[in-house]
Design a protein around this motif. Structure first.
Motif, short mmCIF file in Angstrom:
data_model
loop_
_atom_site.label_atom_id
_atom_site.label_comp_id
_atom_site.label_asym_id
_atom_site.label_seq_id
_atom_site.Cartn_x
_atom_site.Cartn_y
_atom_site.Cartn_z
N LEU A 125 76.25 -53.20 50.91
CA LEU A 125 75.14 -53.85 51.60
C LEU A 125 74.61 -53.05 52.78
CD1 LEU A 125 76.38 -57.55 51.40
CD2 LEU A 125 74.64 -56.45 49.99
N SER A 154 80.63 -61.14 43.61
CA SER A 154 80.43 -61.96 44.80
C SER A 154 79.26 -61.49 45.65
CB SER A 154 81.69 -61.99 45.63
OG SER A 154 82.10 -60.67 45.90
N VAL A 157 75.46 -62.67 45.16
CA VAL A 157 75.01 -64.02 45.47
C VAL A 157 73.93 -64.03 46.55
CG1 VAL A 157 75.73 -66.29 46.31
CG2 VAL A 157 77.24 -64.99 44.80
N SER A 158 74.15 -63.15 47.56
CA SER A 158 73.20 -63.13 48.67
C SER A 158 72.23 -61.95 48.54
CB SER A 158 73.98 -62.99 49.98
OG SER A 158 74.73 -61.80 49.93
N ASN A 159 71.21 -61.96 49.35
CA ASN A 159 70.31 -60.81 49.47
C ASN A 159 69.79 -60.26 48.15
OD1 ASN A 159 70.78 -60.66 52.29
ND2 ASN A 159 72.73 -59.69 51.84
N GLU A 160 69.35 -61.15 47.34
CA GLU A 160 68.91 -60.79 45.99
C GLU A 160 67.95 -59.60 45.97
OE1 GLU A 160 66.14 -63.09 42.72
OE2 GLU A 160 67.09 -64.19 44.35
N TYR A 191 70.55 -63.20 37.40
CA TYR A 191 70.55 -61.88 38.02
C TYR A 191 71.09 -60.82 37.07
CZ TYR A 191 69.88 -64.55 42.27
OH TYR A 191 69.40 -65.41 43.21
#
Ligand code: C2E
Ligand code: MG
Ligand code: MG
Ligand code: MG
Length: 277
Positions: A125, A154, A157-160, A191
């Protein structure tokens, strides 16, 4: 009485926080020292084409040889390195070393194979990941085609949007990405079909216990991967029966103690020299 209890409870809570904090500081100091003193090295576990049973790559797995405590497993120190932030330096080091090692093998004249490197969520990230990888490839001279990155479900899930950009950046660079420990996290199938992912890596859990339900899951993952134009690899393959089952289901690649544990680079040379035969 209630007040008393609450106070005690609070005290306990507070002291366990400071204990944890102390422990973490100590661990961080130890980790940094270990990094400075070259207590880390990398082992390489063969990845095998299930049809030809030939070597097609290695997964790079970090090892910490502590001078007093002996070997500390990555399952213990990676989460700590993540918490303390040292994972960035450590992760860069693993990437550079693995690329360097792979280039070294190619220079020795072995047929080229891939090296897979695990990335922690924090590493994946980071804003400039694609540029960092590009720099490391340039510096080590390894062609992007021979580097693969393993990420876990995992982090998807965020910050697509951010993840989509990073994955496209990597794909444009020519680096492939696979999803590690697949089936144990929270993948969104939406996704999965949209992200440029090359491969799913079926978690060991579904391989090691070959009861009917797990076999059904393995079948479905293989089928789904192929339908989505992805390859599929099974990890933790330990027996001939597991291998045969996976072969019958058209799994593409396998990795596990059945073929080899993670080995020193010198022992990896032996694996490489066998491809030529
Ligand atoms: P992983 O990426 O899922 O790696 C596979 C783990 O399964 C490795 O454990 C490997 O030694 C083990 N394994 C392989 N084949 C078999 C088998 O047939 N049976 C059994 N019982 N185990 C098998 P290891 O080396 O202890 O690594 C544990 C985890 O630590 C890795 O899981 C990965 O998540 C993390 N890790 C290791 N090296 C790195 C690294 O350089 N960076 C990051 N971010 N994480 C790493
Ligand atoms: Mg992995
Ligand atoms: Mg795994
Ligand atoms: Mg794992």
């Amino acid at each position: 009485v209630i007040k008393q209890n609450q106070r005690n409870h609070y005290k306990l809570f507070e002291s366990s926080i400071s204990e944890n904090f102390k422990e973490m500081l100590q661990m961080e100091t130890e980790l940094r020292k270990a990094f400075r003193e070259n207590q880390f090295d990398i082992h390489y576990q063969p990845q095998i084409d299930i049809q030809t049973e030939k070597l097609i790559g290695f997964e790079a797995l970090l090892r910490w040889h502590h001078p007093e405590k002996g070997n500390i497993p990555p399952g213990v120190f990676i989460p700590l390195a993540e918490k303390t932030g040292l994972i960035m330096e450590l992760g860069d080091w693993v990437l550079r070393e693995a690329c360097k090692q792979n280039k070294r093998w190619q220079k020795k004249g072995y047929p080229p194979v891939k090296v897979s490197v695990n990335l922690s969520a924090k590493q994946f990230l980071q804003k400039n990941l694609v540029q960092r990888i590009a720099d490391i490839l340039k510096e080590t001279g390894l062609s992007p085609h021979y580097l693969e990155l393993e990420i876990t479900e995992s982090m998807a899930v965020s910050n697509e949007e951010f993840i989509m950009d990073t994955l496209h950046g990597l794909r444009n660079l020519g680096v492939h990405v696979s999803i590690d420990d697949f089936g144990t996290g929270y993948s969104s199938l939406k996704y999965l079909s949209q992200f440029p992912i090359s491969k799913l890596k079926i978690d060991r859990l579904f391989i090691s216990d070959d009861k009917k339900q797990n076999q059904a899951i393995v079948k479905s993952i293989i089928h789904m991967s192929h339908s989505l134009d992805m390859k599929v690899i099974a990890e933790g393959v330990e027996t001939k029966e597991q291998l045969e089952f996976l072969r019958s289901q058209m799994c593409d690649e396998i990795q596990g103690y059945y073929f080899s544990k993670p080995v020193h680079p010198e022992e990896a040379d032996r694996w490489l020299s066998q491809i030529i035969k």
